[in-house]
Design a protein around this motif. Structure first.
Motif, short mmCIF file in Angstrom:
data_model
loop_
_atom_site.label_atom_id
_atom_site.label_comp_id
_atom_site.label_asym_id
_atom_site.label_seq_id
_atom_site.Cartn_x
_atom_site.Cartn_y
_atom_site.Cartn_z
N UNK A 579 0.85 -1.19 0.00
CA UNK A 579 0.00 0.00 0.00
C UNK A 579 0.88 1.24 0.00
N UNK A 580 0.55 2.19 -0.86
CA UNK A 580 1.35 3.41 -0.96
C UNK A 580 0.45 4.64 -0.94
N UNK A 581 1.05 5.80 -0.66
CA UNK A 581 0.39 7.08 -0.79
C UNK A 581 1.15 7.88 -1.85
N UNK A 582 0.45 8.40 -2.82
CA UNK A 582 1.08 9.22 -3.86
C UNK A 582 1.01 10.68 -3.46
N UNK A 583 2.17 11.34 -3.49
CA UNK A 583 2.23 12.77 -3.18
C UNK A 583 2.23 13.56 -4.48
N UNK A 584 1.31 14.51 -4.57
CA UNK A 584 1.20 15.37 -5.74
C UNK A 584 1.71 16.77 -5.39
N UNK A 585 2.54 17.33 -6.25
CA UNK A 585 3.05 18.68 -6.03
C UNK A 585 2.07 19.69 -6.64
N UNK A 589 6.48 22.86 -4.14
CA UNK A 589 7.76 22.81 -4.86
C UNK A 589 8.88 22.24 -4.00
N UNK A 590 8.52 21.16 -3.28
CA UNK A 590 9.51 20.47 -2.45
C UNK A 590 9.67 19.06 -2.95
N UNK A 591 8.62 18.27 -2.85
CA UNK A 591 8.57 16.92 -3.38
C UNK A 591 7.21 16.72 -4.02
N UNK A 592 7.09 15.72 -4.89
CA UNK A 592 5.77 15.38 -5.40
C UNK A 592 5.73 15.16 -6.90
N UNK A 593 4.77 14.35 -7.32
CA UNK A 593 4.53 14.10 -8.74
C UNK A 593 3.82 15.31 -9.36
N UNK A 611 0.76 -3.13 -6.38
CA UNK A 611 0.89 -1.80 -5.79
C UNK A 611 -0.50 -1.19 -5.68
N UNK A 612 -0.93 -0.94 -4.47
CA UNK A 612 -2.28 -0.40 -4.24
C UNK A 612 -2.18 1.02 -3.69
N UNK A 613 -2.86 1.94 -4.34
CA UNK A 613 -2.86 3.32 -3.85
C UNK A 613 -3.87 3.43 -2.70
N UNK A 614 -3.34 3.62 -1.50
CA UNK A 614 -4.19 3.83 -0.33
C UNK A 614 -4.56 5.30 -0.19
N UNK A 615 -3.62 6.18 -0.56
CA UNK A 615 -3.87 7.60 -0.38
C UNK A 615 -3.31 8.46 -1.49
N UNK A 616 -3.96 9.59 -1.72
CA UNK A 616 -3.49 10.64 -2.62
C UNK A 616 -3.47 11.93 -1.82
N UNK A 617 -2.31 12.63 -1.82
CA UNK A 617 -2.27 13.83 -0.98
C UNK A 617 -1.34 14.88 -1.55
N UNK A 618 -1.44 16.05 -0.96
CA UNK A 618 -0.54 17.15 -1.30
C UNK A 618 -0.34 18.00 -0.05
N UNK A 619 0.67 18.89 -0.11
CA UNK A 619 0.98 19.80 0.99
C UNK A 619 0.59 21.22 0.63
N UNK A 620 -0.10 21.88 1.57
CA UNK A 620 -0.38 23.31 1.40
C UNK A 620 0.83 24.10 1.88
N UNK A 621 1.26 25.04 1.07
CA UNK A 621 2.49 25.77 1.37
C UNK A 621 2.30 26.84 2.42
N UNK A 622 1.12 27.43 2.51
CA UNK A 622 0.94 28.59 3.40
C UNK A 622 -0.48 28.67 3.94
N UNK A 623 -1.00 27.55 4.41
CA UNK A 623 -2.39 27.53 4.90
C UNK A 623 -2.58 28.36 6.15
N UNK A 624 -1.49 28.66 6.87
CA UNK A 624 -1.61 29.39 8.13
C UNK A 624 -1.57 30.90 7.95
N UNK A 625 -1.50 31.39 6.72
CA UNK A 625 -1.39 32.83 6.51
C UNK A 625 -2.50 33.30 5.57
N UNK A 626 -3.32 34.21 6.09
CA UNK A 626 -4.45 34.71 5.31
C UNK A 626 -4.01 35.42 4.04
#
Length: 823
Positions: A579-585, A589-593, A611-626
């Motif tokens: 089981x894997x999680x795919x990271x999408x950029x 601009x750090x890591x990700x497909x 290979x089974x995709x358990x998760x698809x995710x990404x990172x928010x760069x600045x969610x803490x700043x309005x």
């Protein structure tokens, strides 16, 4: 304790109920958690509605544990469930919580002893615990365990009152208008205590007057109400709404029913001078010197006197309160043992909590050991010891150690290899006979047994500086974030970097108990560490490679894949399902497909079904700043588009997750299938939008190593950076930058809290110690020092050092002892 329940009669008195089964129910206890059932045949299982899972989903688990009495919501009625619970008494009702409260009210009304109801903003749990200890000198006392003072905790507690008790102590906590009415109908106190009024839950009340009014609803039927007359708001309300013969006020000033003034007692602590309305006098002594403890002790003294105790008996009880931590804490022990310290009090309800806490620690490398004192003033002795033996058996205790002469009469109830000692001194003399090595040891004793001496001998001799993690606060914060999410959304908790410095295995076990769905670590070895310590939740690994495949498969770890090359290597080498999680950029601009990788990813996955995709995710760069909200929304829209594309190409339905702690607050509409909770769990709301709704879960503490007087003009520390501008005192603290107290905090850039007062740093922070100015604060060696917690907060320290809370938390040194507290 309810001995029998007539379900039909109960149903007739509560319209809307429906009963199946008519056998009389012999109820010894009530349970709302199928994992905590001690004696199924004597248990009533109450299926409460939950935010994620309703209790009736676990009714069959309870049934398998011999439970045959159920209180269920009407929506649980089905032929399938009736078949699964064949032969059981089933009471279906519109609101199981109201039914539970009604049962508790019935049990309370049957109790002929005195009931003390305690409320207030601060101090109510301590007053209850201390009052129970003092009253136990003369009476058989029941109290609700720990801080079980809520809409669920109070009825569960009230159901534990038995006819053999003489006094019951029940505290009531509220956070919303209207809550006290139900609690008051259950508690029905004969004596009330109003400890204090503060700012807790202010946001839910119109003003302080409304909050006082709500709390005072507890006292409607009281014969007497104890309060501090110096607190003007409380005093004014009570004087307006209750007659003089119902009020018992105490004050530091002459004119109250009891005048209680505090004087220093040298190094021994404090003297409390009592003057009664009848002009009687008495002097009490206590080891405590801090204002909060002295206020709580005076509430205890007045309550004890009102309940008929003599001053000498009160003093005997007060002597036992010396420097005891009432909370259940997990500590590092000698010989790789873990020590669970609950050495303050001992009763069956508290034992249940402690054993549950023990279970949450996972399977130890060695034995599960319970060191238990006899239970004093607990009612029917034989029944109590039968219950203890039943718990020892059910909880899988490998070694039981009983301390106290009473155990002699009940040895046959316990396993043959159990050990028994007549008193604590005898146990200490033979402590080495227990052969503790890699064991999980629960030490629980009545205060008179002074089990803190046993704990000191078992505890590893480590740094005086401790990082205290409050598990109740963790639960509160977890539930706050969960309340922001739609039903069915899963929560992944980040426990990388040693769970932000707080201890990953201990935190992970607790997270499993409170309802986390997933964990995430940074590297495979962190996941291995958790698995080897019995953590069973799914674990996502942020940074791994094909060379780690063996570990990933062996320990059931789910790697993040963020590039095509790694995906190809895993597909070519995995011998089994992975089981894997795919990271999408989407903009970090750090890591990700990236978008142009997705056709190749889809084709590769179609060709390699292992290979089974358990998760698809990404990172928010600045969610803490309005200021970056537009960019964050662009990321969210892009993630939605890219993930939808992949989901159309692969089999199954991967969990989509993109929100971090900050994102949960700012963009709850993008919760999707799962969110990732990190720093928010520990009480840091990184947006600053809902900080007041969280509780600080981590406190860094140390002790004063030395206090010294200095003259004006003298210098302090390396480089002579600190200077006295007047005669005064400095305290040297047992913490330095090697422990994580940053050098940037030196030279007056930060303050610590000692005895509730601010002490600013002076001089440079050293590797293993630092200095603070304590002029005029009456500080002594051994006093506790708060480096951060509620005040100063972690956010304040981060601002002072121009960094972020994450850096400070993860920088706490490993030599700093971690204490896990359940209060």
């Amino acid at each position: 304790m309810i001995e029998s329940i007539d379900f039909n009669a109960f149903s007739e008195n509560h319209p809307g109920n429906h009963v199946i089964g008519t056998a009389p129910a012999q109820i010894q206890r009530v349970s709302i958690d199928s994992r905590k059932i001690q004696n199924g045949s004597g248990t009533l299982f109450v299926a409460l509605r939950g935010t994620r899972h309703s209790g009736w989903h676990f009714a069959t688990d309870a049934y398998r544990q011999q439970v045959r009495n159920f209180l269920l919501p009407v929506e649980a009625q089905s032929e399938e469930l009736k078949t699964e619970l064949l032969g059981a008494n089933l009471l279906f009702c519109p609101d199981p919580l109201q039914a539970l409260q009604a049962l508790a009210q019935t049990n309370r009304q049957a109790f002929k002893g005195r009931v003390v109801g305690i409320t207030g903003s601060n101090g109510k749990t301590i007053v209850k615990e201390w009052l129970a200890q003092v009253l136990s000198e003369n009476y058989r006392v029941f109290k609700n365990p720990k801080s079980y003072n809520s809409q669920i905790g109070v009825p569960l507690s009230a159901l534990g009152i038995e006819s053999g008790h003489q006094i019951a102590l029940l505290e009531a906590g509220i956070s919303q208008p209207g809550e006290m009415k139900r609690l008051a109908s259950i508690i029905q106190p004969t004596l009330g205590i109003f400890t204090s009024i503060g700012t807790a839950h202010d946001e839910n009340f119109q003003n302080l007057d409304q909050k006082i009014d709500e709390k005072c609803r507890l006292f409607a039927g009281c014969r007497l109400i104890i309060y501090r007359q110096d607190v003007e708001k409380i005093s004014a309300y009570l004087e307006q709404h209750f007659p003089p013969n119902q009020r018992v006020g105490w004050s530091e000033k002459i004119g109250a029913d009891y005048t209680l003034t505090v004087k220093p007692n040298g190094k021994k602590g404090s003297r409390i001078l009592l003057l009664g309305r009848d002009l009687s006098t008495y002097t009490f002594t206590t080891a405590f010197r801090d204002p909060a403890s002295l206020e709580n002790i005076r509430h205890v003294i007045v309550a004890g006197l009102v309940l008929g105790m003599s001053p000498p008996s009160l003093q005997k009880g007060l002597d036992l309160l010396r420097t005891v931590d009432m909370r259940l804490t997990a500590k590092q022990g000698k010989n790789q043992c873990r020590i669970l310290d609950d050495s303050y009090n001992n009763d069956l309800a508290g034992l249940d909590i402690a054993l549950e806490f023990m279970r949450q620690q996972g399977k130890p490398a060695g034995k599960k050991v319970l060191i238990l004192s006899e239970m004093l003033q607990v009612g029917v002795e034989s029944a109590v010891y039968e219950e203890i033996a039943r718990r020892v058996s059910r909880q899988g205790i490998d070694l039981f150690v009983g301390v106290g002469k009473t155990f002699d009469s009940y040895r046959k109830l316990f396993p043959v290899d159990s050990k028994f000692y007549s008193d604590t001194d005898n146990l200490i003399q033979h402590l080495s006979d227990l052969n503790l090595q890699g064991d999980l040891v629960l030490v629980k004793g009545a205060r008179a047994f002074e089990f803190e001496r046993v704990v000191r001998l078992l505890e590893a001799h480590v740094h005086d500086t401790v990082l205290e993690i409050n598990l109740n606060s963790l639960r509160h914060n977890f539930n706050h974030y969960r309340s922001k999410l739609p039903a069915g959304t899963k929560i992944m908790v980040m426990v990388k970097a040693f769970a932000y410095g707080s201890g990953s295995a201990e935190i992970a076990h607790h997270l499993h108990q409170i309802g986390a769905d997933y964990l995430s670590v940074a590297y495979p070895d962190e996941g291995v560490y958790l698995r080897e310590r019995g953590v069973e939740l799914p674990i996502m690994v942020m940074n791994s490679a094909a060379r780690h495949l063996d570990l990933l498969l062996r320990y059931r770890l789910e790697p993040v894949v963020y590039d095509l090359q790694t995906l190809r290597e895993l597909a070519a080498t995995t011998p089994g399902d992975l089981s894997i999680h795919l990271e999408l950029d989407t903009g970090m601009r750090r890591l990700g497909l990236e978008e142009n990788d997705l056709e190749s990813v889809a084709a590769l996955l179609q060709d390699h079904p292992k290979i089974r995709i358990t998760g698809l995710f990404s990172h928010l760069a600045a969610a803490d700043e309005a200021i970056h909200e537009a960019f964050s929304r662009q990321q969210l829209a892009l993630f939605d588009r890219l993930s939808q594309f992949l989901m159309q190409k692969v089999t199954g339905r991967p969990l989509r997750h993109v929100l971090n702690s900050a994102g949960i607050i700012r963009f709850p509409e993008y919760a999707l299938d799962m969110v990732r909770l990190g720093i928010g769990l520990f009480g840091v709301e990184i947006n600053g939008m809902e900080q007041e709704k969280l509780q600080p879960a981590i406190t860094l503490k140390t002790v004063v190593s030395q206090v010294r007087k200095l003259k004006k003009g003298e210098t302090i520390g390396y480089g002579r950076k600190g200077r006295m501008y007047a005669d005064g005192e400095i305290a040297t603290l047992a913490i330095g930058y090697a422990d994580g107290y940053d050098r940037r905090f030196g030279n007056g850039k930060a303050y610590v809290q000692i005895k509730g007062k601010k002490a600013w740093t002076i001089g440079t922070v050293c590797m293993d110690m630092c200095m603070v100015d304590v002029t005029g604060l009456d500080v002594r060696e051994g006093d506790t020092v708060i480096l951060f917690g509620k005040n100063p907060s972690l956010q304040q320290l981060a601002a002072w050092s121009k960094t972020i809370p994450y850096e400070l938390l993860t920088g706490i040194g490993r030599r700093v002892k971690r204490l896990y507290v359940l209060d």
